[in-house]
Each structure stands twice: as structure tokens, then as C-alpha cells.
Design an enzyme around this catalytic site. Sequence first.
Site, PDB file in Angstrom:
ATOM      1  N   SER A  65       0.810  -1.212   0.000  1.00 34.32           N
ATOM      2  CA  SER A  65       0.000   0.000   0.000  1.00 34.32           C
ATOM      3  C   SER A  65       0.845   1.264   0.000  1.00 34.32           C
ATOM      4  CB  SER A  65      -0.928  -0.004   1.217  1.00 34.32           C
ATOM      5  OG  SER A  65      -1.802  -1.117   1.166  1.00 34.32           O
TER       6      SER A  65
ATOM      7  N   ASP B 224       2.687 -11.677   5.359  1.00 37.39           N
ATOM      8  CA  ASP B 224       3.291 -11.482   4.035  1.00 37.39           C
ATOM      9  C   ASP B 224       3.973 -12.756   3.543  1.00 37.39           C
ATOM     10  OD1 ASP B 224       2.528  -8.771   4.017  1.00 37.39           O
ATOM     11  OD2 ASP B 224       4.246  -8.274   5.274  1.00 37.39           O
TER      12      ASP B 224
ATOM     13  N   ARG C 163      -0.201   0.346  13.706  1.00 35.91           N
ATOM     14  CA  ARG C 163       0.038   1.525  12.871  1.00 35.91           C
ATOM     15  C   ARG C 163      -1.118   2.514  13.005  1.00 35.91           C
ATOM     16  NH1 ARG C 163      -0.510  -0.820   6.715  1.00 35.91           N
ATOM     17  NH2 ARG C 163      -2.564  -1.737   6.893  1.00 35.91           N
TER      18      ARG C 163
ATOM     19  N   ASP D 261       5.098   2.376   8.048  1.00 38.23           N
ATOM     20  CA  ASP D 261       3.842   2.539   8.759  1.00 38.23           C
ATOM     21  C   ASP D 261       3.778   1.829  10.103  1.00 38.23           C
ATOM     22  OD1 ASP D 261       3.829   0.105   7.408  1.00 38.23           O
ATOM     23  OD2 ASP D 261       1.677   0.129   7.037  1.00 38.23           O
TER      24      ASP D 261
ATOM     25  N   LYS E 297      -5.934   3.006   6.776  1.00 29.64           N
ATOM     26  CA  LYS E 297      -5.456   3.408   5.449  1.00 29.64           C
ATOM     27  C   LYS E 297      -5.517   4.924   5.236  1.00 29.64           C
ATOM     28  CE  LYS E 297      -4.662  -0.773   3.881  1.00 29.64           C
ATOM     29  NZ  LYS E 297      -3.342  -1.276   3.430  1.00 29.64           N
TER      30      LYS E 297
ATOM     31  N   ASP F 180      -7.890  -5.672   1.364  1.00 27.66           N
ATOM     32  CA  ASP F 180      -6.544  -5.900   1.896  1.00 27.66           C
ATOM     33  C   ASP F 180      -6.572  -6.311   3.356  1.00 27.66           C
ATOM     34  OD1 ASP F 180      -3.665  -5.864   1.594  1.00 27.66           O
ATOM     35  OD2 ASP F 180      -3.685  -4.096   2.874  1.00 27.66           O
TER      36      ASP F 180
ATOM     37  N   HIS G 293      -2.610  -2.673  -5.056  1.00 25.45           N
ATOM     38  CA  HIS G 293      -1.896  -3.945  -5.174  1.00 25.45           C
ATOM     39  C   HIS G 293      -2.932  -5.058  -5.051  1.00 25.45           C
ATOM     40  CE1 HIS G 293      -2.437  -4.599  -0.869  1.00 25.45           C
ATOM     41  NE2 HIS G 293      -1.993  -3.374  -0.669  1.00 25.45           N
TER      42      HIS G 293
END
Length: 559
Positions: A81, A171, A213, A288, A361, A430, A472
Site C-alpha cells: 500500500s 506477508d 500503525r 507505517d 489506510k 486488503d 496492489h
Amino acid sequence: MGSFDFSWKLADHPKLPKGKTVAVVVLDGWGEAKPDEYNCIHTAKTPTMDSLKTGAPEKWRLVRAHGTAVGLPTEDDMGNSEVGHNALGAGRIFAQGAKLVDLALASGKIYEGDGFKYIKESFDKGTLHLIGLLSDGGVHSRLDQLQLLLKGASENGAKRIRVHFLTDGRDVIDGSSVGFVETLENDLKNLRENGIDAQIASGGGRMYVTMDRYENDWDVVKRGWYAQVLGEAPYKFQNAVEAVKELRKEPKANDQYLPPFVIVDESGKAVGPIVDGDAVVTFNFRADRMVMLAKALEYDNFDKFDRVRFPKIRYAGMLQYDGELKLPNHYLVSPPEIDRTSGQYLVKNGIRTFACSETVKFGHVTFFWNGNRSGCFDSTLEEYVEIPSDVGITFNVQPKMKALEIAEKARDAILSGNFDQVRVNIPNGDMVGHTGDIEATTVACEAADVAVKMILDAIVQVGGIYVVTADHGNAEDMVKRGKSGQPIFDKEGKVQILTSHTLQPVPIAIGGPGLSPGVRFRSDVPDGGLANVAATVLNFHGFDAPSDYETTLIEVVEN
């Protein structure tokens, strides 16, 4: 920015629109992949997005959102992102975190910079602590970079090293933490054989320890602080591999949410709390999820939780995580200098802008969009609205998140007539995709589609233009696949869920009553990526983009 000329010439084609309200909608984690049962965008009911794809083929296409298209080192690097929104806002491709660190490590310049020289002053009498995500996912950090940093630091004077790692499972595939810890332990063993006192000091799962974050849940950082700084945690082990294996045996345990633990010696004493005189490096390159810890490590005046004690240390980030806040003040690798972003151009030319998302976000349509810069360029022309995200739950529990609230704010901004551009990020694909919950991610995609419709309906009412894209991939592929593309199953016959971003391209669709009939996507930019979107949006505001921007994706064809 100095004396740079921010004035533009108006786009000279008479059929390019001028003065229309433009909505820019970024669907987070919304890629394009083959339809199957693990493609939540395909299985979800998304009539609005489906209509954009099939209703006007000349106004829908795919763009690249990973690898070199967003400044990452190789085509094997997933987009994320942060780099995605950097590219969307800047209109150019800048070398990003991982690539910058790779270059600094390969050249050895990382050890010649002011940041390393600063922490090196603690090496004679203090301990070097390395805190970060233990993973090869390449989104926040990379194991090979940590390995090189351990080697380089020991060769440049570090005599005592402690590693505080965070397990991933987001991830990278869940369960890979054990192998990463084994690799790290082997490297530290080799350092010990060469006279360096190097050990693992603490650990925990990234979503439960340290890596919160946007100030969503300070308790996450607090749990990390107690383990890393105070040497206190609910679990104590003498061996880190054993710690991860044992904690993963708990019901519903996974790498992302492992509880904090500390490594202790035979007497039960923590082997690596951070104390006065030590040096600390947070080795994540992505910003972040390090900013909050950086504040706790650096700020004298800090009131988010009781730190109990605030050691006098020398702290450096792998990069500077917030250029506007100058946080941290010291860093090992200089971040990309992203100037002259499209947002700044808009303001300099009197374009009134509204940006909105929920907390998780919000920084992406503001800070990252504006080139890693906090705050407005001109508060008289810009309004940024943050909708608080849910706290204390995983996002699959409430998969609709705040999509409708974001859309309502965007709708109201469009209908108000007070803004020329309305820019939003809809996070669902996401954030819920990262949980690995396929059913919830399907619901998330449906909620995002409803939100898009609300925004597009408002654009129709005011005769405006819309641009719908993504930053993404994620929700379009929720399963780990082999080389042939087939799903991978574990020993028990269960499919291995994929929680990470993907290498897939993302869609971009344009339309709205304000768009002239002759405007369509060009066919001569087949490798277009997210950085091409800025010039395209500028055209919709009636401007030609600066000459060094990636080219526009549109053309005007005479009927």
C-alpha cells in the site's frame, strides 16, 4: 521545492474536460486473477465493479502494481500500500525502501553514514539491539538484510548484539516463522564462535506485538516495549525456536498473533533488556508499522502508555519513517526524496481536494500520496477526514469495516460542490484478506463494491468523472500455489491459505457523465503501472502533467 514552477498549461485538446468533479477511488488489495473458489473478488457479488469491466472495455484495463513498476528491486517483489500510493500520487517511480537498503548494504555505505556512526558510539560499552519483522516477504523487512546487518555491525565494532524479532505469517505463509528463527539462531551461533556475544532476546507476533500503525491500538506497542525494553513478558524460554514451536501449539495460534516472550538464562533472568547506553535499530524498511515504536523510543514527552523506564539510548531506524516529523532523528539509509507530487500541483493550481479513509489506510491517501509528507499542502484548499477503525478485533470479525462510512463522506463531499477532487481508499480487500478468512474476505469485497456504487452514483449526479483503481493485489488469490498454479495442501489435506499481497496487476476504470465520449485508454502503454495514474487524473482536471511524469493512460479519439 524552491523556485520550481508549479504552473501548468491547460491540456490543449478541446475534448479533455475542465472543471468537472473527479472521484479517485482506490480499492486496497484488489487485484485481477483467474476466477476460482479462492478468488474472493470473483466469488463475491460485485455488480458495480463487474459493470465497469464489461460495460465499456475501452475504459477498463490493467496496470502493474508490483516490482519495478513501484520502485521495488525485482519483479518477484510484491507491491504494498505504501509504495502503491507513493506511485499513484507522485506520478513517477522512485527507488523504494527495500531497494535503497539493498544498495546501501551492497556498497557498504550504510556503515559510513551518520546514522551508523551515531549508534556505533554505543558499541564499546553497550549492546546493539535489532528490532523488526523476521521474514523474507519483502514488504516490511527481509531476512537477508538482517543477516547482512548483523555481519556488518559485528565487523564494524559491535561486540554485544541482541535481536528482538516479530513473527510474520501475513506477508509469508503461516508457520514459516520456525524456519526463519532457526536460520537466525544459526547466524548468531556463528557470530558467537567469532567472539561476538550475539543472542535472541525476545519475540512475538507482528499483529499482537509492536507493529501497530496509525495509533490504532497502543497496547500492541506496549506489549513489545515490556518484552524488548523491560525484559518482561507472560512467557519465558531459554530457546527461541522452542518458544515459537510451543506458542504455536496454542488453540487458534498463528504467526501473526503469537504472544510476547523473552529469552532468559538459566537463572531466569532476561538476556537482553534495553538499558542506558545501548544502541537500538529498528530494521524494518517500511514506515507505517514502525512509527509508533519510534515515538516510544525517541520522545521524552510520551503519554500513550506507561513506559516504566525510558532508557537513554542511541536509536536509529533503518530509514526515517516520517520525514515531516523527522522521526526517527537518526537513520541508517536515506529515504526516497519524493517531490512535486500531483497533490501539490493540484493545490498550487487552486484545485480543491478532499481525501478520506479509515484509520488503517488514512495515511495512504494523505501521507504516502503526498510523497511521505504529513499534513495538508494548503488547509484552505484541502480537507482530510479520518474515520476511526475498529479496535480490539481482527478485521474478519467486522469485514465490512468502514467502507460505507467512507463512501458516505465521499458522497457528501462530491454533492457539496466544495471540491474538485475527492480521493478515498476503501481498505476491505486488503485488511480482511490479510486474515486469511476466505468467507469474510468475500463479504469484504461485497461491501467495497457497495461503497464504490455510492461514490459513482454521486459522480453521476454532479456530472463528474470517476477513476477506480487499486494499489496492489490480495483478495483475488487467497491460496498458496505451486509452480503449476495449483493450490498447495498441507499434510492433513487442508489448503494452505495465502494472507499476503500478490504479484497480480490491478484494474483501472474511468467514466462518468463528465468524460467526453472520445476519451479512452491508449493501446500503446501496455506496461503501464500505478505511476501512470497521476498524469491520467491530471488530464481529467484539465491539465497536462509535467514532462517527467509517467505518461498518461488516456487519449482522445475523434468520432
